[in-house]
Design a protein around this motif. Structure first.
Motif, PDB file in Angstrom:
ATOM      1  N   MET A  40      28.420 -38.718  27.041  1.00  0.00           N
ATOM      2  CA  MET A  40      29.069 -37.154  27.268  1.00  0.00           C
ATOM      3  C   MET A  40      30.076 -37.160  28.483  1.00  0.00           C
ATOM      4  SD  MET A  40      26.541 -34.370  27.808  1.00  0.00           S
ATOM      5  CE  MET A  40      26.276 -34.789  29.329  1.00  0.00           C
ATOM      6  N   ILE A  41      30.777 -36.141  29.048  1.00  0.00           N
ATOM      7  CA  ILE A  41      31.706 -35.976  29.502  1.00  0.00           C
ATOM      8  C   ILE A  41      31.620 -34.638  29.898  1.00  0.00           C
ATOM      9  CG2 ILE A  41      33.135 -37.777  29.893  1.00  0.00           C
ATOM     10  CD1 ILE A  41      34.734 -35.838  28.980  1.00  0.00           C
ATOM     11  N   VAL A  42      31.351 -33.820  31.335  1.00  0.00           N
ATOM     12  CA  VAL A  42      30.922 -32.665  31.477  1.00  0.00           C
ATOM     13  C   VAL A  42      32.449 -32.256  32.707  1.00  0.00           C
ATOM     14  CG1 VAL A  42      29.698 -31.040  32.817  1.00  0.00           C
ATOM     15  CG2 VAL A  42      28.807 -32.769  31.221  1.00  0.00           C
ATOM     16  N   SER A  43      33.036 -31.142  32.231  1.00  0.00           N
ATOM     17  CA  SER A  43      33.296 -30.523  33.439  1.00  0.00           C
ATOM     18  C   SER A  43      33.056 -29.982  34.849  1.00  0.00           C
ATOM     19  CB  SER A  43      34.514 -29.008  32.650  1.00  0.00           C
ATOM     20  OG  SER A  43      35.033 -28.210  34.094  1.00  0.00           O
ATOM     21  N   LYS A  44      34.120 -30.805  36.266  1.00  0.00           N
ATOM     22  CA  LYS A  44      33.512 -30.756  37.018  1.00  0.00           C
ATOM     23  C   LYS A  44      33.782 -29.352  37.994  1.00  0.00           C
ATOM     24  CE  LYS A  44      34.179 -34.947  38.778  1.00  0.00           C
ATOM     25  NZ  LYS A  44      34.538 -36.086  39.959  1.00  0.00           N
ATOM     26  N   THR A  45      34.541 -28.496  36.657  1.00  0.00           N
ATOM     27  CA  THR A  45      34.904 -26.992  37.731  1.00  0.00           C
ATOM     28  C   THR A  45      33.723 -25.715  37.154  1.00  0.00           C
ATOM     29  OG1 THR A  45      36.870 -27.433  35.869  1.00  0.00           O
ATOM     30  CG2 THR A  45      37.066 -27.852  38.419  1.00  0.00           C
ATOM     31  N   SER A  46      33.769 -26.286  35.419  1.00  0.00           N
ATOM     32  CA  SER A  46      33.206 -25.022  34.753  1.00  0.00           C
ATOM     33  C   SER A  46      32.361 -25.548  33.421  1.00  0.00           C
ATOM     34  CB  SER A  46      34.196 -24.233  33.701  1.00  0.00           C
ATOM     35  OG  SER A  46      34.567 -25.638  32.276  1.00  0.00           O
ATOM     36  N   GLY A  47      31.211 -26.671  34.046  1.00  0.00           N
ATOM     37  CA  GLY A  47      30.904 -26.655  33.075  1.00  0.00           C
ATOM     38  C   GLY A  47      29.295 -26.957  33.739  1.00  0.00           C
ATOM     39  N   ASP A  48      28.286 -27.457  32.942  1.00  0.00           N
ATOM     40  CA  ASP A  48      27.124 -27.890  33.774  1.00  0.00           C
ATOM     41  C   ASP A  48      26.117 -28.702  32.666  1.00  0.00           C
ATOM     42  OD1 ASP A  48      26.338 -26.166  32.006  1.00  0.00           O
ATOM     43  OD2 ASP A  48      25.366 -24.852  33.335  1.00  0.00           O
ATOM     44  N   PHE A  49      25.184 -28.977  32.832  1.00  0.00           N
ATOM     45  CA  PHE A  49      24.535 -29.498  31.533  1.00  0.00           C
ATOM     46  C   PHE A  49      22.785 -29.500  32.297  1.00  0.00           C
ATOM     47  CE2 PHE A  49      21.457 -33.333  30.259  1.00  0.00           C
ATOM     48  CZ  PHE A  49      21.596 -33.141  29.171  1.00  0.00           C
ATOM     49  N   SER A  50      22.545 -28.556  31.007  1.00  0.00           N
ATOM     50  CA  SER A  50      21.381 -28.428  31.111  1.00  0.00           C
ATOM     51  C   SER A  50      20.490 -28.433  29.655  1.00  0.00           C
ATOM     52  CB  SER A  50      20.838 -27.064  32.063  1.00  0.00           C
ATOM     53  OG  SER A  50      21.467 -26.067  30.625  1.00  0.00           O
ATOM     54  N   GLY A  51      19.292 -28.997  29.217  1.00  0.00           N
ATOM     55  CA  GLY A  51      18.618 -29.042  28.160  1.00  0.00           C
ATOM     56  C   GLY A  51      18.822 -27.290  27.490  1.00  0.00           C
ATOM     57  N   PRO A  52      17.647 -27.654  26.039  1.00  0.00           N
ATOM     58  CA  PRO A  52      17.468 -28.617  25.578  1.00  0.00           C
ATOM     59  C   PRO A  52      18.466 -29.556  24.871  1.00  0.00           C
ATOM     60  CG  PRO A  52      17.034 -26.985  23.947  1.00  0.00           C
ATOM     61  CD  PRO A  52      17.929 -26.183  25.522  1.00  0.00           C
ATOM     62  N   ILE A  53      18.677 -30.703  24.155  1.00  0.00           N
ATOM     63  CA  ILE A  53      19.395 -30.846  22.807  1.00  0.00           C
ATOM     64  C   ILE A  53      19.259 -30.993  21.968  1.00  0.00           C
ATOM     65  CG2 ILE A  53      20.986 -33.106  22.040  1.00  0.00           C
ATOM     66  CD1 ILE A  53      20.773 -34.361  24.825  1.00  0.00           C
ATOM     67  N   GLU A  54      19.714 -30.758  21.154  1.00  0.00           N
ATOM     68  CA  GLU A  54      19.108 -30.255  19.716  1.00  0.00           C
ATOM     69  C   GLU A  54      19.712 -30.999  18.565  1.00  0.00           C
ATOM     70  OE1 GLU A  54      20.653 -26.317  18.649  1.00  0.00           O
ATOM     71  OE2 GLU A  54      19.177 -25.250  19.668  1.00  0.00           O
ATOM     72  N   TRP A  55      18.935 -31.982  17.773  1.00  0.00           N
ATOM     73  CA  TRP A  55      19.713 -33.340  16.942  1.00  0.00           C
ATOM     74  C   TRP A  55      19.361 -32.198  15.867  1.00  0.00           C
ATOM     75  CZ3 TRP A  55      16.613 -35.428  13.579  1.00  0.00           C
ATOM     76  CH2 TRP A  55      15.351 -35.352  13.898  1.00  0.00           C
ATOM     77  N   LYS A  56      20.357 -33.185  14.764  1.00  0.00           N
ATOM     78  CA  LYS A  56      20.505 -32.962  13.130  1.00  0.00           C
ATOM     79  C   LYS A  56      20.661 -34.132  12.283  1.00  0.00           C
ATOM     80  CE  LYS A  56      20.279 -27.818  13.285  1.00  0.00           C
ATOM     81  NZ  LYS A  56      21.147 -26.558  13.040  1.00  0.00           N
ATOM     82  N   ILE A  57      20.188 -34.410  11.708  1.00  0.00           N
ATOM     83  CA  ILE A  57      21.098 -35.482  10.677  1.00  0.00           C
ATOM     84  C   ILE A  57      20.878 -34.749   9.488  1.00  0.00           C
ATOM     85  CG2 ILE A  57      20.223 -37.904   9.882  1.00  0.00           C
ATOM     86  CD1 ILE A  57      18.730 -38.714  11.938  1.00  0.00           C
ATOM     87  N   TYR A  58      21.985 -35.154   8.856  1.00  0.00           N
ATOM     88  CA  TYR A  58      22.479 -34.500   8.048  1.00  0.00           C
ATOM     89  C   TYR A  58      23.315 -35.946   6.143  1.00  0.00           C
ATOM     90  CZ  TYR A  58      23.796 -30.588  11.137  1.00  0.00           C
ATOM     91  OH  TYR A  58      24.001 -29.382  11.741  1.00  0.00           O
ATOM     92  N   ALA A  59      22.640 -35.389   5.417  1.00  0.00           N
ATOM     93  CA  ALA A  59      23.435 -36.016   4.292  1.00  0.00           C
ATOM     94  C   ALA A  59      24.832 -36.231   4.204  1.00  0.00           C
ATOM     95  CB  ALA A  59      22.751 -35.771   2.665  1.00  0.00           C
ATOM     96  N   ASP A  60      25.523 -37.025   3.598  1.00  0.00           N
ATOM     97  CA  ASP A  60      26.826 -36.913   3.347  1.00  0.00           C
ATOM     98  C   ASP A  60      27.439 -36.069   2.211  1.00  0.00           C
ATOM     99  OD1 ASP A  60      29.390 -38.099   4.017  1.00  0.00           O
ATOM    100  OD2 ASP A  60      29.222 -39.106   2.079  1.00  0.00           O
ATOM    101  N   ILE A  61      28.547 -35.739   2.548  1.00  0.00           N
ATOM    102  CA  ILE A  61      28.834 -35.210   0.818  1.00  0.00           C
ATOM    103  C   ILE A  61      30.428 -34.632   1.130  1.00  0.00           C
ATOM    104  CG2 ILE A  61      28.343 -32.697   1.567  1.00  0.00           C
ATOM    105  CD1 ILE A  61      28.056 -31.438  -0.983  1.00  0.00           C
ATOM    106  N   GLY A  62      31.012 -35.858  -0.275  1.00  0.00           N
ATOM    107  CA  GLY A  62      32.330 -36.213   0.563  1.00  0.00           C
ATOM    108  C   GLY A  62      33.266 -36.329   1.421  1.00  0.00           C
ATOM    109  N   ASP A  63      32.438 -37.427   1.869  1.00  0.00           N
ATOM    110  CA  ASP A  63      32.519 -38.114   3.420  1.00  0.00           C
ATOM    111  C   ASP A  63      32.695 -37.139   4.431  1.00  0.00           C
ATOM    112  OD1 ASP A  63      33.416 -40.668   2.499  1.00  0.00           O
ATOM    113  OD2 ASP A  63      35.357 -40.106   2.005  1.00  0.00           O
ATOM    114  N   SER A  64      31.845 -35.810   4.609  1.00  0.00           N
ATOM    115  CA  SER A  64      31.750 -35.361   5.660  1.00  0.00           C
ATOM    116  C   SER A  64      29.594 -34.875   4.981  1.00  0.00           C
ATOM    117  CB  SER A  64      32.214 -33.900   5.693  1.00  0.00           C
ATOM    118  OG  SER A  64      32.810 -32.922   4.466  1.00  0.00           O
ATOM    119  N   PRO A  65      29.672 -34.188   6.898  1.00  0.00           N
ATOM    120  CA  PRO A  65      28.091 -33.569   7.039  1.00  0.00           C
ATOM    121  C   PRO A  65      28.155 -32.539   6.106  1.00  0.00           C
ATOM    122  CG  PRO A  65      29.017 -33.274   8.511  1.00  0.00           C
ATOM    123  CD  PRO A  65      30.260 -33.939   8.178  1.00  0.00           C
ATOM    124  N   ASN A  66      27.045 -32.548   4.973  1.00  0.00           N
ATOM    125  CA  ASN A  66      26.615 -30.963   4.349  1.00  0.00           C
ATOM    126  C   ASN A  66      26.021 -30.480   5.495  1.00  0.00           C
ATOM    127  OD1 ASN A  66      25.110 -29.222   2.691  1.00  0.00           O
ATOM    128  ND2 ASN A  66      24.078 -30.756   1.451  1.00  0.00           N
TER     129      ASN A  66
END
Length: 171
Positions: A40-66
């Motif tokens: 990951m990269i975070v902008s030094k001027t306008s960014g910050d990093f704070s949790g939480p991280i949300e994750w999802k796992i998707y099925a494939d549908i037509g070569d893209s995530p459902n």
């Protein structure tokens, strides 16, 4: 279990409140996914990093995530954010690069020989981006979604960790 590649320093795509980014992977044998690492990269001027991280796992549908129905989802736990001082990221005068590790709050069993998509989202973080990687053998590059727009993007840098699930032999 899966290594999509190290960051290539050429680009990154949003993970901040209005965006989610995705990339695909394929299982060979059944896996129980326990954690994820990503660049990951975070902008030094306008960014910050704070949790939480949300994750999802998707099925494939037509070569893209459902995107309508994720198969699995949760929040990252035991978060570790480590500076990456290797210089592999572009524009270091404007961005801070990090390697991020998190455990899945619910270890997730994935089926054998199946095409999936990993989606990451940081709802409280501004100016944060998922770093790209070199082209790799996955069928597709990544995607990024912002409100109602989905864009086809480059491959994203991540690793999926866990254990191969035991298979039960037929009688």
């Amino acid at each position: 279990l899966w290594d999509n590649g190290d960051p290539n320093g050429s680009n990154a795509f949003p993970l901040h409140p209005m965006s989610t980014s995705f990339d695909d992977f394929t299982t060979g044998t059944p896996w129980t996914v326990t954690s994820v690492d990503f660049a990951m990269i975070v902008s030094k001027t306008s960014g910050d990093f704070s949790g939480p991280i949300e994750w999802k796992i998707y099925a494939d549908i037509g070569d893209s995530p459902n995107l309508v129905t994720p198969l699995f989802s949760g929040n990252g736990i035991n978060l570790a954010v480590l500076p990456d001082l290797s210089g592999t990221q572009c524009c270091l005068s404007r961005y801070d690069p990090f390697n991020v590790h998190f455990d899945l709050d619910v270890p997730t069993l994935l089926q054998a020989n199946t095409h999936y998509w990993l989606g990451l989202h940081l709802p409280n973080s501004k100016g944060s981006y998922w770093s790209t990687t070199f082209d790799n053998p996955t069928p597709n590059g990544g995607f990024t979604a912002s409100t109602d727009v989905v864009l086809d993007v480059e491959d994203l840098s991540f690793k999926i960790n866990g254990v191969a699930a035991a298979t039960v032999p037929e009688p």
